[in-house]
Structure formats: structure tokens, C-alpha cells
Design a protein around this motif. Structure first.
Motif, mmCIF file in Angstrom:
data_model
loop_
_atom_site.group_PDB
_atom_site.id
_atom_site.type_symbol
_atom_site.label_atom_id
_atom_site.label_comp_id
_atom_site.label_asym_id
_atom_site.label_seq_id
_atom_site.Cartn_x
_atom_site.Cartn_y
_atom_site.Cartn_z
ATOM 1 N N TYR A 96 43.006 44.467 30.713
ATOM 2 C CA TYR A 96 43.238 44.103 32.107
ATOM 3 C C TYR A 96 43.657 42.653 32.244
ATOM 4 N N THR A 97 44.328 42.380 33.358
ATOM 5 C CA THR A 97 44.675 41.018 33.757
ATOM 6 C C THR A 97 44.237 40.836 35.201
ATOM 7 N N VAL A 98 44.015 39.586 35.589
ATOM 8 C CA VAL A 98 43.644 39.268 36.961
ATOM 9 C C VAL A 98 44.382 38.007 37.377
ATOM 10 N N ALA A 99 44.898 38.004 38.593
ATOM 11 C CA ALA A 99 45.626 36.852 39.119
ATOM 12 C C ALA A 99 45.177 36.590 40.552
ATOM 13 N N GLY A 100 45.206 35.305 40.935
ATOM 14 C CA GLY A 100 44.863 34.936 42.308
ATOM 15 C C GLY A 100 43.492 34.318 42.472
ATOM 16 N N LEU A 101 42.755 34.128 41.371
ATOM 17 C CA LEU A 101 41.422 33.543 41.493
ATOM 18 C C LEU A 101 41.468 32.121 42.045
ATOM 19 N N GLU A 102 42.621 31.466 41.895
ATOM 20 C CA GLU A 102 42.750 30.106 42.434
ATOM 21 C C GLU A 102 42.670 30.092 43.957
ATOM 22 N N ASN A 103 42.783 31.257 44.596
ATOM 23 C CA ASN A 103 42.673 31.334 46.052
ATOM 24 C C ASN A 103 41.231 31.230 46.543
ATOM 25 N N LEU A 104 40.292 31.299 45.609
ATOM 26 C CA LEU A 104 38.887 31.405 45.983
ATOM 27 C C LEU A 104 38.100 30.139 45.656
#
Length: 317
Positions: A96-104
Motif C-alpha cells: 500500500y501507499t498513502v498520500a496527503g498526510l501533510e494535510n493533517l
């Protein structure tokens, strides 16, 4: 009557084959590699074993309530759940990959509102999200031996769809609990898994709790899980998964009358993220070459959102 919300013009099953390179990285895009009986049996064997090995300790944590407090007990239960769900992904060979954690905000608390594609959504979300997390779930789940009892001990909010009065009491109790012991919450606004891989209409009830608690709502798109195990089917397939995290929507100042507006805002973001993933999945896999999380990494505590960790894609500069 429910209406499917198309993320784009493609058929849900479009995709090319995926191959593994010499280092075990998955390259390409796929519908889902064939779900053999051997793989399916292997996954369910692991689910049973790890449900016992993590579920029993999770339930026993409640015995320490008088000594360490309810918050610490439920946090320990959540950590057991993360180990269990990572073992589900590991045994099914789903990188798996995850993107967008910098939004939190790493120290924040959120309502994560996700689309619901399959039984593999919850393992992906709990494995990836670096927050003390509880879920809103159907009431029948707590009757499942060991697993249901463990998630109940962890503070899951149970909703009885056939009993609106009981559901309201559960939501009111959940609001009070979240104010006393702040945690992040996972909700599936569609209410049930998609039957065809397409987004369904979002129910508004779950957003009322977010408004009442004053939590920001984070649109979250799970991608690829539909092909792992299709609703109504038994075969489990291996394929790359992706979690895309959107921009939080503040609920401060919102009232009950704003639930429709909030539901639409979340649906728009989830739809856009799904469309972008479908258009760029091959490029995403080719660039980041996701690999199945190692067995021992399944036991590593999830670091804060701003730290490097398995499967995390750094923000674009």
C-alpha cells in the motif's frame, strides 16, 4: 433509491496486469491477481490466529481500567487492532501507499470520512492512519466472537439501523465520550460496502456527530480494495492499495442544518480523489514501487503524520 456516483468514465475493472520485480516491488496496475483457494485459506487462517492473539489481549486491557484509566486501556486496545489489521494486509500480500498526510496536524483529532469498497477498507485505514482511532459501525458487529468483543472494548460506536432511538442514544453518548477523551473517528457515509465498485450516495447522519463534536472532517479515499474481495464473493486477491487523504473541512460554526452541505463537500473531494487515482494508478505504482509490509514491521507503532514510514509518499515540492 440509491444512486451510484461515477468517479470517471472508466469501467470499474479497467487496468493492466501487475508484475513483481526481483526485489518484490509491484510494478504496473491491475484488477486484482487471481484469488486462488490457497491464498484465500492462508488469509483466513491468519485472520483467525491473529484475531485470537490480538483480540484476547485487547479485551484483557479493560481489566487494567482501575489502575491506568479508561483512556489508556482503550489506547492499548487500538494498538492491538493496528497489529491485527496489518497482519491482514501482510497475509493477503497487499502492498500500500498513502498520500496527503501533510494535510493533517500530527496532534489533531479528526473525523475520517471514507468511501466503503470492501472488507479490506478498515485494515488499510487502521494500518495507515497515525491517530488513535475508533470507528462507527453497525450494531451486529459486536456479536462476532472475540473480534466484536475486542472492538467494543476499544470504544467503537455501534449504530442499530433498525432502532433510530437506540442509535441516537449511541451518538449522544459518543459525543460526550469524544469531548471527555478526544480521539479520531472513522466513518463510512455510504453506510455499507459498494456492490459495484462505484461511489454511492452519502448518508448525512454520521456528519451530525462530527458537527456536534466540533471535529474537522477529512475526506478519505480508499483505492483498490474493491478488487481484493468483492462483496458477496469469497476469493481474496492480491493487489496494490492506495489511501488518499483530502483537505480537512472545519465544522466550527456549523449546525444541524449544515449536514447536507457538509456531506456534499466530502463527497465532492472523495469523488475527485478516486478519479485522479484511476487516471494515475500505473504512474503511481511505477514511481513508488510499493512492497508488502514486512512481517516484523506489523508490530512497529505508527509514527506521527509528519514522519517517514512504510508506504508514505512525501508531499510534492
Amino acid at each position: 433509491m440509491k444512486r451510484a456516483v461515477k468517479a470517471d468514465g472508466k469501467n470499474k475493472g479497467e487496468g493492466t496486469n501487475v508484475t513483481n520485480n526481483s526485489k518484490g516491488a509491484v510494478v504496473g496496475t491491475l484488477k486484482g491477481k487471481g484469488g486462488s483457494m490457497v491464498r484465500t485459506l492462508w488469509v483466513w487462517l491468519n485472520i483467525i490466529i491473529w484475531c485470537i492473539l490480538t483480540g484476547v489481549p485487547a479485551m484483557l486491557c479493560i481489566l487494567f481500567w482501575p489502575f491506568v484509566g479508561l483512556s489508556q486501556c482503550q489506547r492499548m486496545t487500538w494498538r492491538c487492532a493496528v497489529v491485527f489489521f496489518r497482519m491482514v494486509l501482510w497475509s493477503s500480500n497487499c502492498p500500500y501507499t498513502v498520500a496527503g498526510l501533510e494535510n493533517l496536524d500530527p496532534k489533531g483529532h479528526y473525523f475520517f470520512a471514507s468511501n466503503h469498497e470492501s472488507l479490506w477498507d478498515v485494515p488499510l485505514l487502521f494500518s495507515v492512519l497515525p491517530y488513535w482511532l475508533i470507528a462507527v459501525s453497525k450494531a451486529s458487529l459486536r456479536m462476532v466472537p472475540i473480534f466484536g468483543w475486542a472492538v467494543a472494548a476499544g470504544g467503537t460506536v455501534f449504530i442499530d439501523r433498525k432502532n433510530p432511538t437506540a442509535s441516537k442514544k449511541s451518538m449522544d453518548a459518543a459525543e460526550k465520550s469524544l469531548r471527555e477523551r478526544p480521539r479520531s473517528v472513522l466513518v463510512f457515509p455510504e453506510g455499507t460496502r459498494t456492490p459495484d465498485g462505484e461511489l454511492q450516495e452519502f448518508k448525512k447522519g454520521v456528519f451530525v456527530l462530527a458537527i456536534q463534536a466540533g471535529y474537522p472532517v477529512v475526506p478519505t479515499a480508499v483505492c483498490g480494495t474493491y478488487e481484493v474481495v468483492v462483496k458477496g464473493k469469497r476469493a481474496i486477491k492480491s493487489r496494490p492499495l492506495h489511501l488518499q487523504i483530502g483537505t480537512p473541512i472545519e465544522t466550527t460554526g456549523m449546525t444541524y442544518e449544515d449536514r447536507d452541505k457538509l456531506s456534499l463537500l466530502v463527497l465532492e473531494q472523495v469523488t475527485a480523489m478516486k478519479k485522479a487515482w484511476r487516471a494515475n494508478e500505473a504512474k503511481l505504482i511505477e514511481e513508488h514501487k510499493p512492497k508488502t509490509e514486512s512481517f516484523f514491521n506489523c508490530f512497529v507503532p505508527t509514527p506521527a503524520a509528519d514522519k517517514k514510514f512504510w508506504g508514505r509518499i512525501p508531499p510534492s515540492k
